[in-house]
Design a protein around this motif. Structure first.
Motif, PDB file in Angstrom:
ATOM      1  N   GLY A  86       4.994   1.704  -4.312  1.00  0.00           N
ATOM      2  CA  GLY A  86       4.217   3.127  -3.573  1.00  0.00           C
ATOM      3  C   GLY A  86       5.922   3.960  -2.765  1.00  0.00           C
ATOM      4  O   GLY A  86       5.552   4.787  -2.093  1.00  0.00           O
ATOM      5  N   LEU A  87       7.041   3.535  -3.131  1.00  0.00           N
ATOM      6  CA  LEU A  87       8.272   4.060  -2.529  1.00  0.00           C
ATOM      7  C   LEU A  87       8.386   3.850  -1.248  1.00  0.00           C
ATOM      8  O   LEU A  87       8.900   5.205  -0.361  1.00  0.00           O
ATOM      9  CB  LEU A  87       8.227   5.629  -2.733  1.00  0.00           C
ATOM     10  CG  LEU A  87       8.833   6.012  -4.421  1.00  0.00           C
ATOM     11  CD1 LEU A  87       7.730   7.556  -4.501  1.00  0.00           C
ATOM     12  CD2 LEU A  87       9.911   5.890  -5.362  1.00  0.00           C
ATOM     13  N   THR A  88       7.782   2.814  -0.847  1.00  0.00           N
ATOM     14  CA  THR A  88       7.519   3.200   0.627  1.00  0.00           C
ATOM     15  C   THR A  88       8.675   2.310   1.275  1.00  0.00           C
ATOM     16  O   THR A  88       8.882   2.118   2.931  1.00  0.00           O
ATOM     17  CB  THR A  88       6.274   2.435   1.703  1.00  0.00           C
ATOM     18  OG1 THR A  88       6.536   0.994   0.703  1.00  0.00           O
ATOM     19  CG2 THR A  88       5.315   3.173   0.847  1.00  0.00           C
ATOM     20  N   ASN A  89       9.702   1.156   0.820  1.00  0.00           N
ATOM     21  CA  ASN A  89      10.518   0.499   1.568  1.00  0.00           C
ATOM     22  C   ASN A  89       9.809  -0.266   2.895  1.00  0.00           C
ATOM     23  O   ASN A  89       9.027  -0.869   2.498  1.00  0.00           O
ATOM     24  CB  ASN A  89      11.761   1.591   1.876  1.00  0.00           C
ATOM     25  CG  ASN A  89      13.140   0.749   2.015  1.00  0.00           C
ATOM     26  OD1 ASN A  89      13.404   0.182   2.686  1.00  0.00           O
ATOM     27  ND2 ASN A  89      13.927   0.774   0.898  1.00  0.00           N
ATOM     28  N   LEU A  90      10.744  -0.206   4.016  1.00  0.00           N
ATOM     29  CA  LEU A  90      10.089  -1.311   4.840  1.00  0.00           C
ATOM     30  C   LEU A  90       9.443  -0.333   5.864  1.00  0.00           C
ATOM     31  O   LEU A  90       9.312  -0.613   6.792  1.00  0.00           O
ATOM     32  CB  LEU A  90      11.795  -2.209   5.245  1.00  0.00           C
ATOM     33  CG  LEU A  90      12.108  -3.467   4.457  1.00  0.00           C
ATOM     34  CD1 LEU A  90      13.562  -4.009   4.775  1.00  0.00           C
ATOM     35  CD2 LEU A  90      10.927  -3.498   4.028  1.00  0.00           C
ATOM     36  N   ILE A  91       9.002   0.359   5.386  1.00  0.00           N
ATOM     37  CA  ILE A  91       8.146   1.827   6.692  1.00  0.00           C
ATOM     38  C   ILE A  91       6.964   1.195   7.396  1.00  0.00           C
ATOM     39  O   ILE A  91       6.486   0.524   8.543  1.00  0.00           O
ATOM     40  CB  ILE A  91       7.722   3.100   6.059  1.00  0.00           C
ATOM     41  CG1 ILE A  91       9.437   3.759   5.698  1.00  0.00           C
ATOM     42  CG2 ILE A  91       7.546   3.662   6.711  1.00  0.00           C
ATOM     43  CD1 ILE A  91       9.175   4.876   4.854  1.00  0.00           C
ATOM     44  N   PRO A  92       5.983   0.524   6.311  1.00  0.00           N
ATOM     45  CA  PRO A  92       4.982  -0.278   7.313  1.00  0.00           C
ATOM     46  C   PRO A  92       5.398  -1.185   7.974  1.00  0.00           C
ATOM     47  O   PRO A  92       4.533  -1.942   8.627  1.00  0.00           O
ATOM     48  CB  PRO A  92       4.721  -1.291   5.554  1.00  0.00           C
ATOM     49  CG  PRO A  92       5.169  -0.464   4.592  1.00  0.00           C
ATOM     50  CD  PRO A  92       6.027   0.321   4.431  1.00  0.00           C
ATOM     51  N   TYR A  93       6.813  -1.956   7.862  1.00  0.00           N
ATOM     52  CA  TYR A  93       7.385  -2.977   8.011  1.00  0.00           C
ATOM     53  C   TYR A  93       8.278  -2.884   9.383  1.00  0.00           C
ATOM     54  O   TYR A  93       8.610  -3.218  10.357  1.00  0.00           O
ATOM     55  CB  TYR A  93       7.929  -4.326   7.902  1.00  0.00           C
ATOM     56  CG  TYR A  93       6.991  -4.949   6.964  1.00  0.00           C
ATOM     57  CD1 TYR A  93       6.311  -5.422   6.898  1.00  0.00           C
ATOM     58  CD2 TYR A  93       7.030  -4.101   6.355  1.00  0.00           C
ATOM     59  CE1 TYR A  93       5.181  -6.660   6.552  1.00  0.00           C
ATOM     60  CE2 TYR A  93       6.056  -5.081   4.964  1.00  0.00           C
ATOM     61  CZ  TYR A  93       4.965  -5.717   5.526  1.00  0.00           C
ATOM     62  OH  TYR A  93       3.681  -7.027   4.551  1.00  0.00           O
ATOM     63  N   GLN A  94       8.368  -1.313  10.479  1.00  0.00           N
ATOM     64  CA  GLN A  94       9.399  -0.569  10.754  1.00  0.00           C
ATOM     65  C   GLN A  94       8.803  -1.264  12.535  1.00  0.00           C
ATOM     66  O   GLN A  94      10.092  -1.298  13.123  1.00  0.00           O
ATOM     67  CB  GLN A  94       9.347   0.993  11.116  1.00  0.00           C
ATOM     68  CG  GLN A  94       7.942   1.279  11.279  1.00  0.00           C
ATOM     69  CD  GLN A  94       7.573   2.808  11.896  1.00  0.00           C
ATOM     70  OE1 GLN A  94       7.285   3.614  12.578  1.00  0.00           O
ATOM     71  NE2 GLN A  94       8.052   3.928  10.920  1.00  0.00           N
ATOM     72  N   ASP A  95       7.864  -1.409  13.079  1.00  0.00           N
ATOM     73  CA  ASP A  95       7.912  -2.498  14.060  1.00  0.00           C
ATOM     74  C   ASP A  95       7.637  -3.914  13.765  1.00  0.00           C
ATOM     75  O   ASP A  95       7.838  -4.707  15.220  1.00  0.00           O
ATOM     76  CB  ASP A  95       6.150  -1.834  14.527  1.00  0.00           C
ATOM     77  CG  ASP A  95       6.777  -0.169  15.174  1.00  0.00           C
ATOM     78  OD1 ASP A  95       7.374   0.104  15.483  1.00  0.00           O
ATOM     79  OD2 ASP A  95       5.386  -0.229  15.591  1.00  0.00           O
ATOM     80  N   ASN A  96       8.331  -4.017  13.007  1.00  0.00           N
ATOM     81  CA  ASN A  96       8.181  -5.981  13.198  1.00  0.00           C
ATOM     82  C   ASN A  96       9.360  -6.128  13.389  1.00  0.00           C
ATOM     83  O   ASN A  96      10.688  -6.327  12.641  1.00  0.00           O
ATOM     84  CB  ASN A  96       7.938  -6.470  11.799  1.00  0.00           C
ATOM     85  CG  ASN A  96       7.335  -7.546  11.600  1.00  0.00           C
ATOM     86  OD1 ASN A  96       8.111  -8.884  11.530  1.00  0.00           O
ATOM     87  ND2 ASN A  96       6.267  -8.039  10.966  1.00  0.00           N
TER      88      ASN A  96
END
Length: 431
Positions: A179-189
């Motif tokens: 989904g072309l998200t890169n690591l955006i879903p894990y920005q707070d991890n």
């Protein structure tokens, strides 16, 4: 054929080696066996992906997870590994595994491809590089698995973790999350952010520096090169973090991550396309400066940056150019200015061409993509997949030049020794 290769200069062999791996990778990724069911990959996108992987860039024309199957993603990971270690280093590794000895021609090739000053100990260096790579990537994969295993089945999480660790240590911003998200879903991890930053930093310091730090374990005993690399890397990392925090609405963790990633890694935890021009400009400068010599990163390198700053300060204060109680040789200063001038020339020409073939995009975005390609970074404002074929080919060439270095590309056409006689000297007014 082998006799003809022996007559080529080491620089030409390295260039041909990288080109061969890129073309081979592009053909494999172009085949239907590499793509997901129902997905067709045109050759330009396959070539772009292969070049980005071998040049450890991370710019993508198509999403890696959504386009390529397990086989295709494995090919991409192998191309990243080969590109990060260097074609020569990988070739020597296979020769050593086969139990064969490295001849003098091979040692010279290793020396020149890694910018060393002597052939002494080059085989031991290659062995230590392979060991360090496996060690760092193994630790990175384990720590990444602790994060990804919470969101994916164990086998999928393992594959993602290994791919991510290889990409991060080799300073390549590829991801297979889709989904072309890169690591955006894990920005707070915190764990994944710090693990990725650690892999990027160690991969960008250079194998020679890591090896020397491990062997000497004392700041005073380190060589001038290692001291310059460590100091400059720390200053750029801190400066980038502060400036990004000042210009963008992101957390300190996000600013630290993007400052680290901009130094040729290419991962992102925030949408880069939403950054202000000030933030994009900060990232552009960091991408242009890049990592360190002998590392998996690109750019003009930290040592070049340090020498430029020191030489200008010395000229302004009418003092000798020195650092840590050591004088920097004039030929090193000259080489730093030559590399920087060539790099600026490449960026200016390629950006101009991008403006010609993609006039609908803002200049800042095109400059950003070009510098990202030249610095083998992989950060993007999101326009790369939508570029036309001509623009993608321009970025392919830019990535290739950036990975090998503009000076290497410039010297492959002629490698004749300097003439013994020269013209009489006459001064020129400068400034």
């Amino acid at each position: 054929m082998s006799e003809h290769l022996r007559k080529l200069s080491p620089g030409r062999i390295v260039v041909l080696g990288f080109a061969f791996v890129i073309l081979t990778g592009s053909l494999i990724l172009w085949l239907p066996i590499s793509a997901n069911e129902g997905v067709h990959v045109n050759y330009i996108d396959a070539l772009f992906t292969s070049t980005s992987a071998v040049c450890v860039t991370g710019l993508i024309a198509v999403d890696t997870a959504d386009t390529f199957n397990v086989f295709g993603r494995t090919v991409v990971a192998l191309l990243i590994q080969i590109g990060g270690l260097g074609v020569t280093c990988v070739g020597v590794g296979f020769i050593l595994l086969a139990g064969k000895k490295i001849g003098i021609h091979g040692r010279v090739l290793i020396r020149d491809s890694m910018n060393l000053t002597t052939v002494k100990g080059v085989v031991a260096l290659v062995e230590s590089i392979l060991f360090m790579t496996l060690l760092f990537e193994g630790i990175g994969a384990f720590l990444s698995f602790l994060v990804f295993s919470r969101d994916y089945p164990a086998l999928d999480a393992l594959g993602i973790s290994v791919f991510h660790s290889v990409a991060a240590f080799n300073n390549s911003g590829f991801d297979i999350l889709g989904g072309l998200t890169n690591l955006i879903p894990y920005q707070d991890n915190v764990l994944l952010n710090l693990t990725t930053c650690g892999l990027i930093i160690f991969g960008g310091l250079g194998f020679l520096v890591i090896r020397e730090v491990w062997a000497k374990r004392s700041w005073k005993k380190l060589s001038l090169h290692s001291k310059v690399v460590i100091l400059t890397s720390a200053v750029l990392l801190a400066a980038g973090t502060i400036l990004l925090k000042m210009t963008e609405e992101i957390t300190w963790l996000g600013a630290l991550f993007q400052s680290t990633s901009a130094r040729t890694a290419g991962f992102s935890t925030y949408p880069i396309g939403n950054f202000s021009n000030a933030g994009l400009f900060v990232l552009t400068i960091l991408m242009f400066l890049g990592a360190s010599p002998g590392s998996t990163g690109g750019g003009i390198k930290t040592t070049t940056t340090f020498v430029l700053v020191k030489s200008m300060f010395s000229a302004a204060t009418n003092r000798h150019c020195s650092a840590f109680k050591r004088r920097i040789p004039p030929e090193v200063i000259s080489q730093a200015f030559i590399i920087t001038t060539l790099a600026l020339g490449v960026v200016c020409i390629q950006t101009f061409l991008m403006c010609l073939v993609e006039p609908e995009y803002d200049f800042m975005k095109l400059l950003f993509e070009t510098v990202s390609a030249f610095g083998t970074v992989g950060l993007s404002t999101g326009i790369t997949p939508d570029l036309n074929g001509c623009a993608k080919l321009i970025l392919v060439l830019t990535m290739f030049i950036g990975r090998l270095g503009p000076l290497t590309i410039a010297t492959i056409w002629s490698f004749k020794p300097k003439a013994g006689a020269w013209y009489s000297e006459e001064t020129i007014t400068i400034g």
